[in-house]
Design a protein around this motif. Structure first.
Motif, PDB file in Angstrom:
ATOM      1  N   LEU A  74     -50.426 120.990  89.621  1.00 17.49           N
ATOM      2  CA  LEU A  74     -49.429 120.023  90.078  1.00 17.49           C
ATOM      3  C   LEU A  74     -48.811 120.463  91.403  1.00 17.49           C
ATOM      4  O   LEU A  74     -48.628 119.646  92.323  1.00 17.49           O
ATOM      5  CB  LEU A  74     -48.343 119.848  89.015  1.00 17.49           C
ATOM      6  N   PHE A  75     -48.501 121.770  91.522  1.00 15.89           N
ATOM      7  CA  PHE A  75     -47.963 122.295  92.776  1.00 15.89           C
ATOM      8  C   PHE A  75     -48.987 122.171  93.902  1.00 15.89           C
ATOM      9  O   PHE A  75     -48.643 121.791  95.028  1.00 15.89           O
ATOM     10  CB  PHE A  75     -47.542 123.757  92.605  1.00 15.89           C
ATOM     11  N   ILE A  76     -50.240 122.483  93.594  1.00 15.67           N
ATOM     12  CA  ILE A  76     -51.293 122.377  94.610  1.00 15.67           C
ATOM     13  C   ILE A  76     -51.437 120.933  95.076  1.00 15.67           C
ATOM     14  O   ILE A  76     -51.546 120.654  96.280  1.00 15.67           O
ATOM     15  CB  ILE A  76     -52.619 122.911  94.049  1.00 15.67           C
ATOM     16  N   SER A  77     -51.423 119.991  94.123  1.00 11.04           N
ATOM     17  CA  SER A  77     -51.530 118.580  94.474  1.00 11.04           C
ATOM     18  C   SER A  77     -50.333 118.113  95.298  1.00 11.04           C
ATOM     19  O   SER A  77     -50.488 117.340  96.249  1.00 11.04           O
ATOM     20  CB  SER A  77     -51.638 117.737  93.193  1.00 11.04           C
ATOM     21  N   SER A  78     -49.139 118.614  94.969  1.00  8.12           N
ATOM     22  CA  SER A  78     -47.933 118.224  95.709  1.00  8.12           C
ATOM     23  C   SER A  78     -47.994 118.715  97.144  1.00  8.12           C
ATOM     24  O   SER A  78     -47.663 117.969  98.086  1.00  8.12           O
ATOM     25  CB  SER A  78     -46.686 118.780  95.012  1.00  8.12           C
ATOM     26  N   PHE A  79     -48.415 119.972  97.335  1.00 12.47           N
ATOM     27  CA  PHE A  79     -48.524 120.511  98.695  1.00 12.47           C
ATOM     28  C   PHE A  79     -49.596 119.773  99.496  1.00 12.47           C
ATOM     29  O   PHE A  79     -49.432 119.535 100.702  1.00 12.47           O
ATOM     30  CB  PHE A  79     -48.838 122.005  98.642  1.00 12.47           C
ATOM     31  N   ARG A  80     -50.678 119.389  98.812  1.00 15.16           N
ATOM     32  CA  ARG A  80     -51.740 118.649  99.504  1.00 15.16           C
ATOM     33  C   ARG A  80     -51.239 117.276  99.939  1.00 15.16           C
ATOM     34  O   ARG A  80     -51.506 116.834 101.069  1.00 15.16           O
ATOM     35  CB  ARG A  80     -52.958 118.506  98.598  1.00 15.16           C
ATOM     36  N   ARG A  81     -50.496 116.603  99.069  1.00 18.11           N
ATOM     37  CA  ARG A  81     -49.952 115.295  99.425  1.00 18.11           C
ATOM     38  C   ARG A  81     -48.936 115.420 100.562  1.00 18.11           C
ATOM     39  O   ARG A  81     -48.877 114.564 101.460  1.00 18.11           O
ATOM     40  CB  ARG A  81     -49.291 114.650  98.206  1.00 18.11           C
ATOM     41  N   ALA A  82     -48.124 116.471 100.530  1.00 19.24           N
ATOM     42  CA  ALA A  82     -47.147 116.671 101.603  1.00 19.24           C
ATOM     43  C   ALA A  82     -47.844 116.911 102.937  1.00 19.24           C
ATOM     44  O   ALA A  82     -47.416 116.388 103.981  1.00 19.24           O
ATOM     45  CB  ALA A  82     -46.241 117.850 101.259  1.00 19.24           C
ATOM     46  N   ASP A  83     -48.913 117.683 102.914  1.00 19.37           N
ATOM     47  CA  ASP A  83     -49.662 117.941 104.144  1.00 19.37           C
ATOM     48  C   ASP A  83     -50.327 116.662 104.667  1.00 19.37           C
ATOM     49  O   ASP A  83     -50.313 116.393 105.881  1.00 19.37           O
ATOM     50  CB  ASP A  83     -50.732 119.007 103.869  1.00 19.37           C
ATOM     51  N   GLU A  84     -50.883 115.855 103.761  1.00 10.51           N
ATOM     52  CA  GLU A  84     -51.492 114.594 104.176  1.00 10.51           C
ATOM     53  C   GLU A  84     -50.451 113.647 104.747  1.00 10.51           C
ATOM     54  O   GLU A  84     -50.706 112.939 105.734  1.00 10.51           O
ATOM     55  CB  GLU A  84     -52.198 113.943 102.985  1.00 10.51           C
ATOM     56  N   LEU A  85     -49.259 113.607 104.144  1.00  6.32           N
ATOM     57  CA  LEU A  85     -48.190 112.750 104.648  1.00  6.32           C
ATOM     58  C   LEU A  85     -47.735 113.195 106.031  1.00  6.32           C
ATOM     59  O   LEU A  85     -47.525 112.362 106.931  1.00  6.32           O
ATOM     60  CB  LEU A  85     -47.007 112.761 103.670  1.00  6.32           C
ATOM     61  N   ALA A  86     -47.589 114.513 106.229  1.00  8.48           N
ATOM     62  CA  ALA A  86     -47.189 115.029 107.536  1.00  8.48           C
ATOM     63  C   ALA A  86     -48.232 114.703 108.602  1.00  8.48           C
ATOM     64  O   ALA A  86     -47.889 114.313 109.733  1.00  8.48           O
ATOM     65  CB  ALA A  86     -46.967 116.536 107.452  1.00  8.48           C
ATOM     66  N   THR A  87     -49.499 114.837 108.252  1.00  8.18           N
ATOM     67  CA  THR A  87     -50.577 114.506 109.196  1.00  8.18           C
ATOM     68  C   THR A  87     -50.557 113.027 109.556  1.00  8.18           C
ATOM     69  O   THR A  87     -50.721 112.647 110.731  1.00  8.18           O
ATOM     70  CB  THR A  87     -51.940 114.886 108.597  1.00  8.18           C
ATOM     71  N   ALA A  88     -50.335 112.167 108.542  1.00  8.60           N
ATOM     72  CA  ALA A  88     -50.281 110.726 108.795  1.00  8.60           C
ATOM     73  C   ALA A  88     -49.114 110.365 109.701  1.00  8.60           C
ATOM     74  O   ALA A  88     -49.240 109.512 110.592  1.00  8.60           O
ATOM     75  CB  ALA A  88     -50.173 109.975 107.473  1.00  8.60           C
ATOM     76  N   MET A  89     -47.977 111.015 109.512  1.00  7.48           N
ATOM     77  CA  MET A  89     -46.805 110.734 110.354  1.00  7.48           C
ATOM     78  C   MET A  89     -47.036 111.215 111.785  1.00  7.48           C
ATOM     79  O   MET A  89     -46.631 110.555 112.751  1.00  7.48           O
ATOM     80  CB  MET A  89     -45.563 111.396 109.749  1.00  7.48           C
ATOM     81  N   GLU A  90     -47.703 112.354 111.933  1.00 11.39           N
ATOM     82  CA  GLU A  90     -48.006 112.849 113.277  1.00 11.39           C
ATOM     83  C   GLU A  90     -49.000 111.941 113.984  1.00 11.39           C
ATOM     84  O   GLU A  90     -48.885 111.695 115.195  1.00 11.39           O
ATOM     85  CB  GLU A  90     -48.554 114.274 113.194  1.00 11.39           C
ATOM     86  N   CYS A  91     -49.995 111.418 113.245  1.00 13.89           N
ATOM     87  CA  CYS A  91     -50.977 110.510 113.851  1.00 13.89           C
ATOM     88  C   CYS A  91     -50.330 109.217 114.333  1.00 13.89           C
ATOM     89  O   CYS A  91     -50.858 108.553 115.237  1.00 13.89           O
ATOM     90  CB  CYS A  91     -52.085 110.194 112.852  1.00 13.89           C
ATOM     91  N   ARG A  92     -49.201 108.860 113.727  1.00 16.25           N
ATOM     92  CA  ARG A  92     -48.479 107.661 114.146  1.00 16.25           C
ATOM     93  C   ARG A  92     -47.367 107.978 115.142  1.00 16.25           C
ATOM     94  O   ARG A  92     -46.472 107.163 115.368  1.00 16.25           O
ATOM     95  CB  ARG A  92     -47.912 106.950 112.912  1.00 16.25           C
ATOM     96  N   CYS A  93     -47.435 109.200 115.705  1.00 17.44           N
ATOM     97  CA  CYS A  93     -46.496 109.630 116.758  1.00 17.44           C
ATOM     98  C   CYS A  93     -45.053 109.649 116.278  1.00 17.44           C
ATOM     99  O   CYS A  93     -44.132 109.345 117.049  1.00 17.44           O
ATOM    100  CB  CYS A  93     -46.630 108.746 117.995  1.00 17.44           C
ATOM    101  N   TYR A  94     -44.848 110.017 115.011  1.00 20.93           N
ATOM    102  CA  TYR A  94     -43.485 110.116 114.509  1.00 20.93           C
ATOM    103  C   TYR A  94     -42.843 111.400 115.029  1.00 20.93           C
ATOM    104  O   TYR A  94     -43.363 112.490 114.831  1.00 20.93           O
ATOM    105  CB  TYR A  94     -43.481 110.122 112.974  1.00 20.93           C
ATOM    106  N   THR A  95     -41.712 111.255 115.682  1.00 20.33           N
ATOM    107  CA  THR A  95     -41.009 112.415 116.246  1.00 20.33           C
ATOM    108  C   THR A  95     -39.550 112.469 115.827  1.00 20.33           C
ATOM    109  O   THR A  95     -38.761 113.207 116.427  1.00 20.33           O
ATOM    110  CB  THR A  95     -41.082 112.391 117.783  1.00 20.33           C
ATOM    111  N   GLY A  96     -39.139 111.676 114.850  1.00 15.41           N
ATOM    112  CA  GLY A  96     -37.741 111.662 114.439  1.00 15.41           C
ATOM    113  C   GLY A  96     -37.103 110.313 114.698  1.00 15.41           C
ATOM    114  O   GLY A  96     -37.756 109.345 115.091  1.00 15.41           O
ATOM    115  N   GLY A  97     -35.792 110.258 114.503  1.00 19.91           N
ATOM    116  CA  GLY A  97     -35.091 108.981 114.611  1.00 19.91           C
ATOM    117  C   GLY A  97     -34.572 108.649 115.990  1.00 19.91           C
ATOM    118  O   GLY A  97     -34.069 107.542 116.214  1.00 19.91           O
ATOM    119  N   GLU A  98     -34.661 109.565 116.948  1.00 24.93           N
ATOM    120  CA  GLU A  98     -34.123 109.336 118.280  1.00 24.93           C
ATOM    121  C   GLU A  98     -34.894 108.221 118.994  1.00 24.93           C
ATOM    122  O   GLU A  98     -36.101 108.301 119.198  1.00 24.93           O
ATOM    123  CB  GLU A  98     -34.203 110.620 119.112  1.00 24.93           C
TER     124      GLU A  98
END
Length: 275
Positions: free
Chosen positions: A209-233
């Motif tokens: 479960l921990f391994i799956s959670s870390f994998r999902r978090a990494d995939e989410l971070a990669t997806a946000m970076e691919c969409r040029c997410y840099t914060g709320g500014e």
């Protein structure tokens, strides 16, 4: 409508609750939590139960689905009932066997506290996760906390983290169920043995479960970076939040509910909850 909605999962709909301003929903949720903890008598709990049932009917979500989402609280409910039934004393025992004594006050107290837990989860979920999309919840929370930006608090990032955490609750619950079923298919037993053996049996569940959670978090971070997410500014919103008369009407109704709870505790207690 989907019939397998889990706790924390958004359910699409066009009910009045779905159309409320998310900022008002967050404020109402806080008022509801305070109101539920103010309830101390049977009469006040009856009023709260009627209010919560009305919310479920107004949302258009099946009551069976709402009750099914309370299953994860099964252990907490049983533990709370046992503590109140066997440890609370009263005037005349209802049942006595050796050192075990069960009093009517303990049964009533257990029922009211269990009802409080169920009402707390159901009512707050109706205003937040069940009827509010993660994006709307993020926008609402960010705008409510906007004054903290002057203190250099990362409001947008904080709101984003809170919303993502709520969004992944049903995902993690579903992942846990899949892992448990896979372990049971391999002969694992989570229901028999001592408490220590049961705790050890959970290790094969927690690790994947921990391994799956870390994998999902990494995939989410990669997806946000691919969409040029840099914060709320400098970010803009497609939908501008607007408060209507209906939002203020719901807020006034919840405030009136709180006043009614206090008055019922004072003038029509029937039975007061013992803490």
């Amino acid at each position: 409508m989907k019939q397998d909605i889990a706790f924390g999962q958004y359910c699409e709909g066009e009910s009045p609750l779905h159309r409320l301003d998310p900022r008002i929903k967050i404020v109402i949720t806080v008022l509801v939590i305070v109101t539920i903890f103010l309830a101390k008598s049977v009469s006040s709990f009856i009023l709260l139960t009627a209010f919560t049932v009305g919310l479920v009917l107004l949302s258009g979500i099946s009551p069976r689905i709402v009750l099914g989402s309370l299953k994860p609280l099964g252990f907490i409910i049983v533990f709370t009932a046992v503590i109140n039934i066997f440890w609370m004393t009263g005037e005349t025992p209802l049942f006595e066997l050796g050192f075990i004594r069960i009093y009517p006050e303990g049964l009533i107290n257990a029922a009211l506290i269990i009802l409080r837990i169920m009402l707390l989860l159901t009512a707050t979920s109706m205003f937040l996760t069940y009827t509010t999309t993660p994006i709307a919840l993020t926008d609402g929370l960010e705008q409510l906390l906007a004054p903290l930006k002057k203190l250099r608090v990362p409001v947008h990032e904080f709101s984003m983290m809170m919303t993502i955490a709520l969004r992944f609750i049903p995902t993690l619950m579903e992942e846990t169920e899949k892992i448990m079923n896979a372990q049971k298919a391999r002969g694992a037993d989570f229901t028999e043995g001592s408490l220590i053996s049961r705790a050890k049996a959970l290790i094969p569940i927690l690790i994947p479960l921990f391994i799956s959670s870390f994998r999902r978090a990494d995939e989410l971070a990669t997806a946000m970076e691919c969409r040029c997410y840099t914060g709320g500014e400098g970010r803009t919103r497609m939908n501008i939040l607007r408060t209507t008369a209906k939002d203020w009407l719901f807020t006034a109704a919840v405030a009136a509910l709180g006043v009614g709870i206090v008055l019922l505790n004072m003038y029509l207690p029937l039975y007061s909850l013992s803490m």
